[in-house]
Design a protein around this motif. Structure first.
Motif, PDB file in Angstrom:
ATOM      1  N   ASP A 153      26.790  89.473  73.117  1.00  0.00           N
ATOM      2  CA  ASP A 153      27.361  90.507  72.252  1.00  0.00           C
ATOM      3  C   ASP A 153      27.189  91.898  72.859  1.00  0.00           C
ATOM      4  OD1 ASP A 153      28.561  91.721  70.145  1.00  0.00           O
ATOM      5  OD2 ASP A 153      26.916  91.415  68.723  1.00  0.00           O
ATOM      6  N   ALA A 154      27.869  92.123  73.980  1.00  0.00           N
ATOM      7  CA  ALA A 154      27.718  93.384  74.696  1.00  0.00           C
ATOM      8  C   ALA A 154      28.923  94.313  74.557  1.00  0.00           C
ATOM      9  CB  ALA A 154      27.471  93.108  76.178  1.00  0.00           C
ATOM     10  N   PHE A 155      30.035  93.826  74.040  1.00  0.00           N
ATOM     11  CA  PHE A 155      31.289  94.567  74.138  1.00  0.00           C
ATOM     12  C   PHE A 155      31.793  95.089  72.797  1.00  0.00           C
ATOM     13  CE2 PHE A 155      30.925  91.537  77.598  1.00  0.00           C
ATOM     14  CZ  PHE A 155      31.146  92.351  78.706  1.00  0.00           C
ATOM     15  N   GLY A 156      30.897  95.209  71.832  1.00  0.00           N
ATOM     16  CA  GLY A 156      31.302  95.664  70.507  1.00  0.00           C
ATOM     17  C   GLY A 156      31.888  97.069  70.494  1.00  0.00           C
ATOM     18  N   TYR A 157      31.288  97.994  71.255  1.00  0.00           N
ATOM     19  CA  TYR A 157      31.788  99.377  71.278  1.00  0.00           C
ATOM     20  C   TYR A 157      33.127  99.456  72.003  1.00  0.00           C
ATOM     21  CZ  TYR A 157      27.093 100.574  69.722  1.00  0.00           C
ATOM     22  OH  TYR A 157      25.925 100.647  69.003  1.00  0.00           O
ATOM     23  N   LEU A 158      33.275  98.681  73.050  1.00  0.00           N
ATOM     24  CA  LEU A 158      34.549  98.633  73.763  1.00  0.00           C
ATOM     25  C   LEU A 158      35.641  98.068  72.858  1.00  0.00           C
ATOM     26  CD1 LEU A 158      35.618  99.131  76.739  1.00  0.00           C
ATOM     27  CD2 LEU A 158      35.402  96.655  77.035  1.00  0.00           C
ATOM     28  N   ALA A 159      35.300  97.001  72.136  1.00  0.00           N
ATOM     29  CA  ALA A 159      36.273  96.369  71.240  1.00  0.00           C
ATOM     30  C   ALA A 159      36.656  97.302  70.094  1.00  0.00           C
ATOM     31  CB  ALA A 159      35.704  95.065  70.692  1.00  0.00           C
ATOM     32  N   ARG A 160      35.672  97.997  69.537  1.00  0.00           N
ATOM     33  CA  ARG A 160      35.960  98.931  68.437  1.00  0.00           C
ATOM     34  C   ARG A 160      36.878 100.057  68.897  1.00  0.00           C
ATOM     35  NH1 ARG A 160      30.984 102.184  65.875  1.00  0.00           N
ATOM     36  NH2 ARG A 160      31.184 103.319  67.849  1.00  0.00           N
ATOM     37  N   GLU A 161      36.656 100.532  70.104  1.00  0.00           N
ATOM     38  CA  GLU A 161      37.427 101.655  70.633  1.00  0.00           C
ATOM     39  C   GLU A 161      38.888 101.284  70.853  1.00  0.00           C
ATOM     40  OE1 GLU A 161      37.061 105.492  71.123  1.00  0.00           O
ATOM     41  OE2 GLU A 161      35.160 104.497  71.606  1.00  0.00           O
ATOM     42  N   TYR A 162      39.142 100.020  71.246  1.00  0.00           N
ATOM     43  CA  TYR A 162      40.491  99.642  71.665  1.00  0.00           C
ATOM     44  C   TYR A 162      41.085  98.502  70.838  1.00  0.00           C
ATOM     45  CZ  TYR A 162      38.789 102.565  75.388  1.00  0.00           C
ATOM     46  OH  TYR A 162      38.240 103.620  76.075  1.00  0.00           O
ATOM     47  N   ASN A 163      40.518  98.314  69.667  1.00  0.00           N
ATOM     48  CA  ASN A 163      41.122  97.453  68.646  1.00  0.00           C
ATOM     49  C   ASN A 163      41.329  96.001  69.081  1.00  0.00           C
ATOM     50  OD1 ASN A 163      41.448  99.658  66.745  1.00  0.00           O
ATOM     51  ND2 ASN A 163      43.134 100.367  68.043  1.00  0.00           N
ATOM     52  N   PHE A 164      40.288  95.408  69.621  1.00  0.00           N
ATOM     53  CA  PHE A 164      40.317  93.966  69.809  1.00  0.00           C
ATOM     54  C   PHE A 164      39.005  93.376  69.301  1.00  0.00           C
ATOM     55  CE2 PHE A 164      38.646  95.569  73.843  1.00  0.00           C
ATOM     56  CZ  PHE A 164      37.610  94.692  74.142  1.00  0.00           C
ATOM     57  N   ASN A 165      38.933  92.075  69.236  1.00  0.00           N
ATOM     58  CA  ASN A 165      37.788  91.402  68.611  1.00  0.00           C
ATOM     59  C   ASN A 165      37.042  90.559  69.637  1.00  0.00           C
ATOM     60  OD1 ASN A 165      36.140  90.375  66.449  1.00  0.00           O
ATOM     61  ND2 ASN A 165      37.306  88.467  66.602  1.00  0.00           N
ATOM     62  N   THR A 166      35.733  90.711  69.685  1.00  0.00           N
ATOM     63  CA  THR A 166      34.926  89.890  70.593  1.00  0.00           C
ATOM     64  C   THR A 166      34.163  88.836  69.799  1.00  0.00           C
ATOM     65  OG1 THR A 166      33.044  91.416  70.487  1.00  0.00           O
ATOM     66  CG2 THR A 166      34.637  91.753  72.254  1.00  0.00           C
ATOM     67  N   ILE A 167      34.109  87.643  70.347  1.00  0.00           N
ATOM     68  CA  ILE A 167      33.348  86.538  69.761  1.00  0.00           C
ATOM     69  C   ILE A 167      32.286  86.159  70.789  1.00  0.00           C
ATOM     70  CG2 ILE A 167      33.471  84.213  68.809  1.00  0.00           C
ATOM     71  CD1 ILE A 167      36.569  84.778  68.526  1.00  0.00           C
ATOM     72  N   ILE A 186      29.060  84.256  72.532  1.00  0.00           N
ATOM     73  CA  ILE A 186      28.358  82.977  72.595  1.00  0.00           C
ATOM     74  C   ILE A 186      26.885  83.174  72.245  1.00  0.00           C
ATOM     75  CG2 ILE A 186      27.684  81.074  74.113  1.00  0.00           C
ATOM     76  CD1 ILE A 186      30.220  81.651  75.747  1.00  0.00           C
ATOM     77  N   ALA A 187      26.259  84.175  72.862  1.00  0.00           N
ATOM     78  CA  ALA A 187      24.865  84.522  72.554  1.00  0.00           C
ATOM     79  C   ALA A 187      24.844  85.818  71.746  1.00  0.00           C
ATOM     80  CB  ALA A 187      24.063  84.660  73.842  1.00  0.00           C
ATOM     81  N   GLY A 188      23.631  86.269  71.390  1.00  0.00           N
ATOM     82  CA  GLY A 188      23.493  87.468  70.580  1.00  0.00           C
ATOM     83  C   GLY A 188      23.496  88.730  71.422  1.00  0.00           C
ATOM     84  N   ILE A 189      22.793  89.763  70.938  1.00  0.00           N
ATOM     85  CA  ILE A 189      22.723  91.033  71.652  1.00  0.00           C
ATOM     86  C   ILE A 189      22.080  90.849  73.016  1.00  0.00           C
ATOM     87  CG2 ILE A 189      21.629  93.311  71.623  1.00  0.00           C
ATOM     88  CD1 ILE A 189      22.125  93.419  68.636  1.00  0.00           C
ATOM     89  N   SER A 190      21.092  89.955  73.090  1.00  0.00           N
ATOM     90  CA  SER A 190      20.485  89.616  74.374  1.00  0.00           C
ATOM     91  C   SER A 190      21.072  88.300  74.868  1.00  0.00           C
ATOM     92  CB  SER A 190      18.964  89.479  74.234  1.00  0.00           C
ATOM     93  OG  SER A 190      18.405  88.943  75.416  1.00  0.00           O
ATOM     94  N   PRO A 191      21.400  88.213  76.167  1.00  0.00           N
ATOM     95  CA  PRO A 191      21.959  86.966  76.694  1.00  0.00           C
ATOM     96  C   PRO A 191      20.953  85.819  76.698  1.00  0.00           C
ATOM     97  CG  PRO A 191      21.547  88.538  78.462  1.00  0.00           C
ATOM     98  CD  PRO A 191      21.335  89.280  77.177  1.00  0.00           C
ATOM     99  N   ASP A 192      19.679  86.136  76.482  1.00  0.00           N
ATOM    100  CA  ASP A 192      18.648  85.091  76.451  1.00  0.00           C
ATOM    101  C   ASP A 192      18.633  84.316  75.133  1.00  0.00           C
ATOM    102  OD1 ASP A 192      17.803  85.790  78.985  1.00  0.00           O
ATOM    103  OD2 ASP A 192      16.381  87.275  78.243  1.00  0.00           O
ATOM    104  N   GLU A 193      19.387  84.796  74.151  1.00  0.00           N
ATOM    105  CA  GLU A 193      19.423  84.117  72.855  1.00  0.00           C
ATOM    106  C   GLU A 193      20.336  82.882  72.962  1.00  0.00           C
ATOM    107  OE1 GLU A 193      20.531  86.839  69.777  1.00  0.00           O
ATOM    108  OE2 GLU A 193      19.296  88.454  70.584  1.00  0.00           O
ATOM    109  N   GLU A 194      19.734  81.744  73.145  1.00  0.00           N
ATOM    110  CA  GLU A 194      20.486  80.496  73.328  1.00  0.00           C
ATOM    111  C   GLU A 194      21.160  80.061  72.023  1.00  0.00           C
ATOM    112  OE1 GLU A 194      21.080  78.378  75.832  1.00  0.00           O
ATOM    113  OE2 GLU A 194      20.046  79.482  77.426  1.00  0.00           O
TER     114      GLU A 194
END
Length: 324
Positions: free
Chosen positions: A249-263, A265-273
């Protein structure tokens, strides 16, 4: 004027002692050259009818030129030592270098290819950090080692800046999941411009003599990021699909800025399995939305992205969050 010039720089941690020595050396040189010039002029007046006159003229020209260079140099402040800046990861190092230019030396603590979410600096890195005039880090638990550093008895840099704290002071709308702030703010060009302003202002505070340079560099970087922002708006506005599956979950600000949706796989940290159930749900989402590409990052394993891509008959692509 000279004493006022030095007094104006006493707050600068690296420059004031050597600047004082340099200043006294310049004064001595000016006085010596002035004395030589005076003697030469007197010699000219007494020997104008002598054959030595033609030899003395170029001497006077040379001494006058050197004197003018020294005096002109006295008006221009050039630091003998650059401002030492430490940053916690690459985007902040990039901005600091762009704003500081020739007046700064930037040390990025995170090595190339490092993963900031679980990075731990070496003891030597802590020592180097303490020597900095300025330390800039992201905050919002993006760098787990920061809490250890704050709580420890480590020597401190002269100035420390948390970007998340500074953005909150500017009322930037941060994305939260529960109690956790999403720290990936730099992926929005508009927010990164605000971060550049933070670094610009602290450098002006540390080194006010070169304020115009920092302002000009900041404006150049702002122009570059504004152009990038326009390109993003132009290219992403015509996308057929508005949903993308990313590794974490790294691209939330990019998605908000340019009106697309990110889904993610892991959480804010990539270590969250994610669980097997989550992977199955993501596979169903990808099939229902006819998503053919699953994105992963170069600093984490692509295994989970490859698993979903295999299930949907798609492929994996790299989407780099610029963390290192």
């Amino acid at each position: 004027r000279a004493s006022g010039h030095l007094k104006k720089h006493t707050t600068h941690p690296s420059f004031h002692i050597r600047l004082a020595h340099t200043h006294h050396a310049k004064i001595s040189l000016i006085l010596s050259l002035s004395h030589v010039l005076k003697l030469l002029i007197l010699d000219i007046l007494s020997l104008m009818n002598s054959s030595r006159f033609t030899f003395l003229i170029p001497c006077v020209v040379v001494v006058a030129f050197v004197l003018s260079v020294v005096i002109k140099g006295e008006r221009q402040y050039v630091p003998l030592n650059s401002i030492q800046i430490s940053t916690s990861f690459y985007p902040l190092a990039y901005v600091a270098e762009k704003i500081g230019g020739q007046y700064v030396t930037v040390k990025n603590i995170l090595p190339p290819g490092g993963e900031p979410h679980d990075f731990e600096p070496s003891p030597q890195a802590y020592i180097e950090l303490s020597k900095s005039s300025l330390f800039v880090y992201n905050g919002a638990s993006f760098e787990p080692w920061i809490n250890k550093w704050k709580e420890g008895a480590f020597p401190r840099p002269l100035h420390t800046v948390s970007m998340i704290d500074e953005l909150e002071k500017q009322n930037v709308q941060l994305i939260s999941t529960g109690d956790a702030i999403n720290p990936h703010v730099w992926l929005s060009p508009q927010i990164l411009i605000k971060e550049a302003h933070v670094i610009r202002d602290i450098l002006i505070k540390i080194d006010p003599v070169n304020a115009d340079e920092y302002r000009n560099n900041s404006q150049n970087l702002e122009d570059t990021l504004s152009n990038l922002d326009q390109d993003f708006h132009k290219e992403l506005s015509v996308c057929e699909k508005q949903d993308v599956i990313v590794s974490h979950d790294a691209f939330g600000y990019l998605a908000r800025e340019y009106n697309f949706n990110t889904i993610a796989i892991a959480g804010i940290s990539p270590d969250e399995e994610p669980s097997s159930k989550t992977l199955a749900t993501l596979t169903k989402i990808a099939l229902s939305k006819n998503i053919k590409h699953i994105f992963f990052e170069t600093t984490v394993s692509p295994k989970l992205s490859e698993t979903i891509a295999r299930e949907i008959g798609g492929s994996v692509l790299v989407l780099n969050p610029l963390e290192s």
